[in-house]
Design a protein around this motif. Structure first.
Motif, mmCIF file in Angstrom:
data_model
loop_
_atom_site.group_PDB
_atom_site.id
_atom_site.type_symbol
_atom_site.label_atom_id
_atom_site.label_comp_id
_atom_site.label_asym_id
_atom_site.label_seq_id
_atom_site.Cartn_x
_atom_site.Cartn_y
_atom_site.Cartn_z
ATOM 1 N N LYS A 1 0.817 -1.213 0.000
ATOM 2 C CA LYS A 1 0.000 0.000 0.000
ATOM 3 C C LYS A 1 0.854 1.268 0.000
ATOM 4 C CE LYS A 1 -2.153 -1.069 3.861
ATOM 5 N NZ LYS A 1 -3.111 -1.135 4.989
ATOM 6 N N CYS A 2 2.111 1.130 0.411
ATOM 7 C CA CYS A 2 2.949 2.314 0.672
ATOM 8 C C CYS A 2 3.096 3.176 -0.576
ATOM 9 C CB CYS A 2 4.324 1.865 1.156
ATOM 10 S SG CYS A 2 5.448 3.217 1.535
ATOM 11 N N ILE A 3 2.945 4.502 -0.405
ATOM 12 C CA ILE A 3 3.113 5.420 -1.531
ATOM 13 C C ILE A 3 4.427 6.186 -1.427
ATOM 14 C CG2 ILE A 3 0.639 5.652 -1.961
ATOM 15 C CD1 ILE A 3 0.741 8.346 -0.473
ATOM 16 N N ARG A 4 5.204 5.862 -0.427
ATOM 17 C CA ARG A 4 6.531 6.450 -0.218
ATOM 18 C C ARG A 4 6.465 7.974 -0.048
ATOM 19 N NH1 ARG A 4 10.103 2.412 -1.946
ATOM 20 N NH2 ARG A 4 11.881 3.783 -1.765
ATOM 21 N N CYS A 5 5.520 8.415 0.764
ATOM 22 C CA CYS A 5 5.434 9.849 1.057
ATOM 23 C C CYS A 5 6.390 10.211 2.175
ATOM 24 C CB CYS A 5 4.012 10.240 1.432
ATOM 25 S SG CYS A 5 3.457 9.513 2.988
ATOM 26 N N TYR A 6 6.915 9.188 2.852
ATOM 27 C CA TYR A 6 7.880 9.355 3.942
ATOM 28 C C TYR A 6 7.321 10.135 5.131
ATOM 29 C CZ TYR A 6 11.219 7.614 0.513
ATOM 30 O OH TYR A 6 11.868 6.849 -0.421
ATOM 31 N N VAL B 1 -2.165 5.707 4.188
ATOM 32 C CA VAL B 1 -2.744 4.473 3.669
ATOM 33 C C VAL B 1 -2.838 3.381 4.738
ATOM 34 C CG1 VAL B 1 -2.169 4.882 1.263
ATOM 35 C CG2 VAL B 1 -0.494 3.800 2.730
#
Lengths: 165, 345, 314
Positions: free
Chosen positions: C202-207, C267
């Motif tokens: 699910k990760c969108i790598r928005c950090y 997420v």
């Protein structure tokens, strides 16, 4: 090309030759991260003593097991190595006096992390090997390779249905 | 144009009928996470009523990760292969109306002007957009503050109004006619029309904020003290822009893997330090202040100057999800309250 | 709540007026009644902006390494936030002498999305408060009492350290949860891998998890490095795995269990679940707890000769 890319290429080549020549049996690819002063010297001794050990291992020499960033191991699994070995000087024998003691804590937690993530822990092996233990090094590689062979190819850090690459 | 009624118990039939003509893309339910726009597959649980937080539809049109081309090299032979998605007739269902309007902003970036982005175009050009108007307005929406929402209607092809046990499908463009062809749909009663109009009026008057005078983009000032105030608390993550339906910034990277190269496009954001970091080591936006300012100025001022559309459509995702509660509605209210309009350059 | 809030304001005013600190970091009312926002107060007349209520979620210690480098700063802190401060002091990121801690006894923090699940219309909420046996939500239509277990953050439901461990002044009473929420990680390795594959995909790598974490203070994160490239920027499950696994390793023995990473994730990745698992391993093997002021040095910055030995043969 970076070291990493070379290793991956080797693996890719091996895999493709595997698929083209079905008769050839699958060979595990194992990453060995070895401390310069003890374990690497041990591997050298195994070589100069003409001891046989499986060619499945790819060795990276590091100055000390204390240099081993757990991310090395994580990345090796991420890139698809079937097994990873980290070998260092016995406790008390570190060339830098205490590098392996620090390594010991890190590696312990790394094992816990692999467990928490549900990765097969058996694919990671940590051991103390001294410069005089050429025999033992050869045996360890032999045993670990056999174990990985029994486990079969590593299917990746995420489950196959989530794989993209 | 003939509006239709879709009873909610007939949704599966409706989707089946659409799938005979189109690839249907809709928000698919996921575990512990907002629904995501995907090509609908059997067994998927769709969330069509717009009642929940969902990932922005840009995730489908401009994916988070997309291979642009592949190079394979063997001795004496180099092969370059672009990977362009197939241009197929598609219908995207279930996006909030502000999300549909946000696609207008993406269109300006990827389809207008000298260069047309073939990857975006392949997914977008043959796509019919069907927006949803949920029964209840989200607290975070401020769409009517950003623009005259009446102008948005022709930018989508149809709007589905949630009337409880049924959807009222309003066809807003000729392209939208194809969506209501299915014979399982019925004609709306006068009650339905009234309820739909009431929902629209509710949307038009929902959260019309003080800054909204149709000229706010002229009031945004580069040297306003509020930028420092935001920068102090902003932690520099990418939630606001990665969840934003209109933020379109991307990065292109090459990845070498033995004998092959993959060139891919992935998300990037002006909130990250590396976004403006030069090879020389110089960074024209060295800290959070210019980064925070950039995102808002870009949406509300530069994009309006450049394309004539406001870059923010008021979907409220950043309002809801900002980890430190930087609420852009408050920011705009503060900035616009204190400034006389500046002449546009 | 108001009593404690007043005490915080008075104390902030006192320390600003007598020059003990240059700045006080605390929570101010958010843009909506069910959120609060970090606030930085440098004038005594502004202290009335400070609030204390069940939605004071942010761990404000995240600002300290930058803000308190060369000046004295006051901080309003929950017990978990204080553990972060302790960890930052132990890792030499801030000096104890530069920090004035206004510590608070805690009764757990509310997750606004759970209010919605509990049937509260967020747009009707006007205020929240702790009550004897739960959370009181004041709405336009009257008051509503909700059970803590229904609306608290997961991390709070698992938290038993609700007394400040280090402070210069302390207000408010701690209320312990009636029962500790167990972890939900499946037991079998294959199921665990499946669980995390699902979560990380699910990760969108928005950090956001990294940026909100007080312990993630690296000048350049491994994830942003180009050479060596530890993980590619693309948000695909494998690379996301690499990011989260490496981050979890970097935080092993350092994470103080505030749960901010999980709170801010857009997420809903159950990052804190992994952190809890690691913290328990650390506790079992080294009897060490991150953020405990009685610990002398960071776990991985020291060793004992008789530590657990991970070697399989010896």
């Amino acid at each position: 090309m970076s070291e990493d890319a070379v290793l991956v290429e080797e693996k890719a080549e091996l895999e493709s030759s595997e698929s083209t020549q079905q008769e050839r049996t699958w060979q595990p690819i194992i990453l060995g991260i070895l401390c310069n002063w003890c374990s690497y010297a041990g591997a050298d001794l195994a070589g100069t003593s003409r001891l046989q050990y499986p060619e499945s291992i790819r060795i990276i020499r590091v100055p000390c097991s204390g240099r081993v960033d757990p991310a090395f191991v994580l990345k090796a699994f991420r890139k698809g190595f079937d097994g990873v070995m980290v070998l260092g000087c016995h406790p008390g024998d570190c060339h830098y006096a205490k590098g392996n003691y620090y390594a010991r804590r890190r590696i312990t937690l790394l094992q816990d992390l692999l467990k928490a993530l549900g990765l097969p822990e058996e694919r990671f092996h940590f051991e103390w090997v001294s410069a005089s233990e050429g025999n033992r090094f050869a045996e360890l590689v032999q045993e670990f390779t056999e174990k990985i062979r029994r486990l079969g190819p590593f299917k990746g850090v995420v489950t196959p249905e989530k794989k993209t690459l | 144009m003939a509006d239709k009624i879709l009873p909610k118990d007939k949704i599966p039939g409706f989707i089946d009928a659409l799938q005979k003509q189109f690839v249907v893309v809709a928000p698919v339910e996921r575990t512990d996470a907002p629904a995501e726009f995907k090509e609908v597959a059997p067994g998927d649980n769709l969330i069509l009523d717009g009642s929940q937080m969902m990932m922005p539809p840009k995730d489908y049109l401009l994916p988070r990760y997309e291979t642009l081309l592949k190079v394979s090299a063997r001795p004496g032979e180099v092969e370059v292969q672009p990977v362009v998605p197939e241009n197929k007739p598609r219908v995207m269902l279930g996006m909030w109306l502000p999300d549909a309007q946000a696609i207008q902003v993406l269109d300006r970036v990827f389809l207008d002007g000298k260069f047309k982005d073939p990857y975006y175009a392949a997914r977008r050009e043959n796509t019919t957009l069907v927006a949803v108007m949920p029964a209840e307005m989200r607290w975070s929406w401020f769409c009517a503050s950003t623009d005259d929402v009446e102008k948005w209607k022709p930018n989508v092809d149809a709007i589905m109004y949630d009337l409880g046990d049924r959807f009222y499908i309003e066809v807003t463009s000729p392209k939208g006619e194809a969506v209501v062809e299915w014979d399982g749909l019925s004609a709306p009663s006068s009650d339905d029309v009234e309820n739909k109009n009431r929902l629209w009026e509710q949307f038009k008057s929902h959260n019309v904020l003080p800054f909204s005078d149709g000229k706010f983009y002229e009031r945004l000032a580069w040297d306003h003290p509020i930028w420092a105030e935001i920068a102090q608390k902003c932690i520099g993550c990418g939630v606001c822009s990665y969840m934003c339906p209109s933020c379109s910034c991307f990065d292109i990277q090459d990845e070498v893997c033995g004998t092959c190269i993959e060139r891919y496009r992935c998300r990037d954001t002006c909130q990250f330090e590396e976004f403006t970091l030069m090879g020389s080591g110089h960074n024209p936006r060295p800290d959070q202040l210019p980064r925070s300012r950039q995102r808002l100025m870009h949406k509300f001022k530069y994009q309006h100057e450049q394309y004539g559309v406001v870059g923010c459509t008021g979907c409220g995702r950043c309002v809801e999800l900002c980890p430190v509660n930087v609420d852009i509605r408050d920011v705009l209210n503060k900035v616009c309250a204190e400034r006389e309009p500046e002449p546009t350059t | 709540m108001f009593e404690v809030e007043n005490k915080i304001r008075q104390e902030a005013k006192r320390v600003l007026e007598n020059g003990l600190v240059e700045l006080v970091i605390g929570w101010a009312p958010g843009s909506v009644p069910f959120r609060t926002t970090p606030v930085f107060i440098d004038r005594p007349e502004d202290v009335d902006k400070l609030v204390w209520n069940p939605v004071c979620a942010n761990n404000l210690a995240v600002y300290l390494p930058k803000i308190a480098k060369d000046r004295k700063v006051g901080i309003v802190a929950k017990p978990c936030d204080i553990r972060s401060i302790v960890a930052l002091i132990q890792e030499n990121q801030v000096k104890r002498d530069n920090i004035y801690i206004i510590g608070l006894g805690c009764a757990g923090v509310v997750d606004p999305s759970r209010l919605e699940l509990a049937g509260v219309r967020l747009s009707d909420v006007t205020a929240l408060d702790w009550a004897a046996d739960g959370i009181k939500v004041i709405t336009l239509n009257g008051e509503q009492l909700l059970k803590s277990t229904d609306v608290h953050r997961d991390m709070c439901l698992a938290c038993t350290k609700r007394e400040p461990a280090l402070f210069d002044v302390k207000f408010g009473e701690a209320v312990l949860p009636s029962e500790v929420k167990p972890r939900e990680l499946p037991e079998l390795p294959e199921e665990r891998q499946k669980y995390w594959s699902e979560q990380f995909s699910k990760c969108i790598r928005c950090y956001a998890c990294r940026q909100i974490c007080p312990n993630c203070y690296c000048e350049v994160c491994f994830a942003d490095r180009v050479e060596p490239k530890w993980t590619a920027k693309k948000a695909v499950p494998e690379e996301n795995w690499m990011f989260h696994a490496t981050r979890a390793m970097h935080l092993a023995g350092r994470c103080i269990q505030c749960g901010e990473c999980e709170r801010v994730c857009p997420v809903g990745i159950r990052i804190a679940e992994l952190m809890r698992e690691m913290a328990e391993a650390v506790k079992n093997k080294y009897d060490y707890e991150a953020g405990d002021p009685n610990e002398e040095a960071p776990l991985l910055g020291t060793f004992r000769e008789n530590d657990v030995d991970p070697a399989q043969h010896s």
